[in-house]
Design an enzyme around this catalytic site. Structure first.
Site, short mmCIF file in Angstrom:
data_model
loop_
_atom_site.label_atom_id
_atom_site.label_comp_id
_atom_site.label_asym_id
_atom_site.label_seq_id
_atom_site.Cartn_x
_atom_site.Cartn_y
_atom_site.Cartn_z
CB SER A 56 -0.87 -0.04 1.27
OG SER A 56 -1.19 1.25 1.70
N GLY A 57 0.47 2.22 -0.84
CA GLY A 57 1.18 3.50 -0.85
C GLY A 57 0.98 4.24 0.45
CG LEU A 58 -2.41 5.11 4.01
CD1 LEU A 58 -2.21 6.61 4.19
CD2 LEU A 58 -3.86 4.72 4.32
CG ASP A 115 -0.77 7.77 0.08
OD1 ASP A 115 0.12 7.52 -0.75
OD2 ASP A 115 -1.89 7.23 0.06
CG ASP A 167 -1.06 2.16 -3.97
OD1 ASP A 167 -1.27 2.66 -5.08
OD2 ASP A 167 -1.46 2.65 -2.89
CG ASP A 225 0.81 6.25 -5.39
OD1 ASP A 225 -0.14 5.68 -4.83
OD2 ASP A 225 1.81 6.65 -4.78
CD GLU A 250 -3.96 6.29 -7.08
OE1 GLU A 250 -4.10 5.23 -6.45
OE2 GLU A 250 -3.78 7.40 -6.54
CE LYS A 304 -1.89 9.16 -3.80
NZ LYS A 304 -1.88 7.79 -3.27
CG ASN A 337 -5.18 7.92 1.25
OD1 ASN A 337 -6.31 7.85 1.71
ND2 ASN A 337 -4.46 6.84 0.98
CB SER A 338 -8.75 7.57 -2.43
OG SER A 338 -7.87 7.34 -3.47
NE ARG A 351 -7.05 3.74 -6.16
CZ ARG A 351 -6.41 3.80 -5.00
NH1 ARG A 351 -5.50 2.86 -4.69
NH2 ARG A 351 -6.63 4.76 -4.15
CG HIS A 374 -10.78 3.33 -4.02
ND1 HIS A 374 -11.17 2.47 -3.02
CD2 HIS A 374 -9.85 4.14 -3.45
CE1 HIS A 374 -10.52 2.74 -1.91
NE2 HIS A 374 -9.70 3.76 -2.14
C1 SPV Z 1 -3.46 2.52 -0.40
O1 SPV Z 1 -3.55 1.58 0.41
O2 SPV Z 1 -2.47 3.25 -0.46
C2 SPV Z 1 -4.56 2.78 -1.33
C3 SPV Z 1 -5.93 2.46 -0.95
O3 SPV Z 1 -4.29 3.34 -2.35
S1 SPV Z 1 -6.60 3.92 -0.28
O4 SPV Z 1 -5.86 4.28 0.89
O5 SPV Z 1 -7.99 3.60 0.03
O6 SPV Z 1 -6.52 4.96 -1.28
MG MG Z 2 -2.54 4.29 -2.39
#
Ligand code: SPV
Ligand code: MG
Length: 533
Positions: free
Chosen positions: A42-44, A54, A81, A83, A110, A116, A118-119, A155, A186
């Site tokens: 995961s990027g986060l 993130d 991930d 991004d 994505e 970017k 975080n979503s 994504r 998502h």
């Molecule tokens: C991540 O885990 O970095 C994601 C999912 O991209 S989210 O945090 O929901 O964007």
């Molecule tokens: Mg991410």
């Protein structure tokens, strides 16, 4: 099977699969041990674990370096991930080539614009990329992959950005045509309504991946029936770690002591296991030049009653001191001295002795036999011409005692504690009489003291259960075991009986005199004492 192929199968097979977030080597291994099919890098979680946002604050090369540790630490396929792909189509091409080189099985891209964010962050929706420009990034990824099974997941953030379902669908279709292996739809709603609606319209156009972070309350069965291909539990190892770390950091700060956390946290042996120390031990045995042609035998077959319930399901040597079993501590000490050929004689609850990098000898008659019988079983498999170090499995001792034993050049030497002469305090101790004691008299002698025989009557010291034999000395042990056997005593003989038998066969046994610095673990208090070692 290649990791890329495994990830492709996970995406394509009709059953729902689950992958769990990991953000470093150790969490990757934990996810693997828990039985997951794959890992979400995961990027986060990756950026948070490094203390940054993130928002592409980690460069793509840093991402790659970091996930390489995860790919090395675990054998699972990793979906990274990716991004936005860290730029336009050209950056994506290089990114994908490098990911493949580092053992990553697939990338999720994505349709946002670099940099970017975080979503799930509250606030204004983020601007999305033109879908055809993003499709160019997907095609570029597809064209640059060397392995046909490397997976590309597209994504769409349309729903997260507040766009209508029709736009999410239109984008997903463009990405599918551009060659994406799967669509990640998502959503940050608290129910699965949006993603279920998407799945219904999408039908069987291709695999669909979801990230139920905000709609976690939806039963998994709903996802199964909706026909989703993959669920990503996206950040739960990071959040688990944060909760545990915060709690224990506060406790340690408050208590100014480790007392209240020690029992709750992973033992050091678990840490070493997660680092793969067992593999290194086995490799040492295979590749390092061993200290000498010496094999270590640890006698750990007996069933001991003193610890009651504590040793109902494990032998005494697996009782933990400071989070590490006695046996593991002794193995570390032995290996630190350069010995890697190690056999352990097991009997009572043998399955609980699950250490790696050693050979096992089984003593099924542990209940009716003693250490001499266990040693005899080990000697049956002892390579001729190899020297021997034998040790009880339930003793704890300082490393220098083993070194003192190694410095002794006699064909057969036993470590004897001159400070231990109280036979009442140690009813099962292996007490001996010596030819002379150390001290001035001893120092003037050319040879170390010799064992005259077993004696509980005014003994000079107690053997601690650590001995060393040259190939000649191993022959003497065989001879003594034979003579005990002909007297019908080999099965039950203690160490003191065996050493006395060697002496009676006419062979000298050197005593390596010591003064304490070991613990014979016989009762709970001994475990406390052992913690000092
Ligand atoms: C991540 O885990 O970095 C994601 C999912 O991209 S989210 O945090 O929901 O964007
Ligand atoms: Mg991410």
């Amino acid at each position: 099977m290649k990791r890329t192929t495994r990830l492709k199968q996970i995406l394509q097979r009709p059953e729902l699969d689950f992958i769990l977030e990991a953000h470093d080597g150790v969490s990757a291994r934990i996810v693997e041990d828990a039985g997951f099919a794959g890992i979400w890098a995961s990027g986060l979680a990756l950026s948070a674990s490094l203390g940054v946002r993130d928002n592409n604050e980690i460069s793509w090369t840093q991402v790659i370096d970091h996930v390489e540790f995860m790919a090395d630490a675990s054998g699972l396929p990793i979906l990274l991930d990716g991004d936005t792909g860290h730029g336009n189509f050209n950056n994506v091409r290089r990114f994908v080539r490098k990911l493949e080189q580092r053992g990553i099985a697939g990338v999720c891209l994505e349709d946002k614009i670099f940099p970017k964010t975080n979503s799930l962050l509250p606030g204004e929706p983020q601007p999305l990329a033109d879908p055809y420009e993003f499709a160019g990034r997907l095609k570029a990824a597809r064209d640059s992959q060397a392995d046909d099974d490397f997976c590309i997941v597209a994504r769409t953030e349309a729903l997260v950005s507040g766009m209508p379902m029709g736009e999410a669908f239109r984008r997903a279709e463009i990405y599918r045509e551009a060659g994406a292996d799967a669509i990640l739809i998502h959503s940050r709603q608290t129910t699965a309504r949006e993603v279920l609606e998407f799945a219904q319209s999408w039908g069987d156009r291709g695999p669909v991946v979801i990230v139920p972070t905000t709609y976690y309350a939806t039963p998994t069965d709903v996802f199964k029936r909706a026909g989703f291909s993959l669920v990503i539990w996206a950040n739960h190892m990071l959040r688990t770690a944060i909760t545990a770390m915060e709690k224990n950091a506060k406790t340690i700060a408050r208590d100014e002591s480790l007392f209240n956390v020690e029992g709750e946290i992973a033992s050091l042996s678990r840490v070493f296991q997660l680092q793969g120390m067992d593999e290194l031990s086995a490799a040492n045995a295979r590749y390092l030049r061993p200290n000498s042609q010496e094999r270590v035998v640890i006698l750990a077959a007996s069933k001991d009653e003193e610890f009651g319930a504590l040793t109902r399901e494990r032998p005494k040597c697996m009782l933990e001191v400071n989070g590490r079993p006695l046996l593991v501590r002794q193995l570390e000490l032995i290996r630190a001295c350069g010995f890697y050929r190690i056999s352990i004689v097991r009997g009572w609850q043998s399955q609980a002795i699950d250490v790696e990098g050693v050979e096992f000898v089984e003593n099924p008659d542990y209940a009716s036999t003693g250490v001499t019988h266990s040693l005899a079983l080990a000697l049956e498999q002892h390579p001729p011409g190899d020297a021997l170090i034998a040790s009880f499995g339930d003793i704890v001792y300082r490393k220098f005692l083993l070194q003192c034993l190694l410095d002794e050049s006699a064909d057969l030497a036993v470590v004897v504690d001159l400070d231990s002469r109280d036979t009442d305090a140690s009813p099962r101790g292996d007490f001996v009489k010596l030819s002379h004691q150390e001290g001035l008299g001893g120092l003037l002698e050319e040879a170390p003291p010799r064992v005259l025989g077993a004696s509980r009557d005014e003994p000079d010291g107690e053997m601690i259960g650590l001995l060393r034999a040259s190939p000649v000395g191993v022959g003497w042990l065989h001879e003594a075991i034979g003579s005990l056997a002909s007297a019908g005593r080999a099965r039950t003989a203690k160490l003191a009986d065996l050493i006395e038998a060697v002496v009676q066969c006419g062979h000298p046994v050197a005593a390596v005199p010591i003064h304490g610095h070991w613990v014979d673990v016989n009762e709970l208090r001994d475990l406390v004492d052992a913690a000092e070692y």
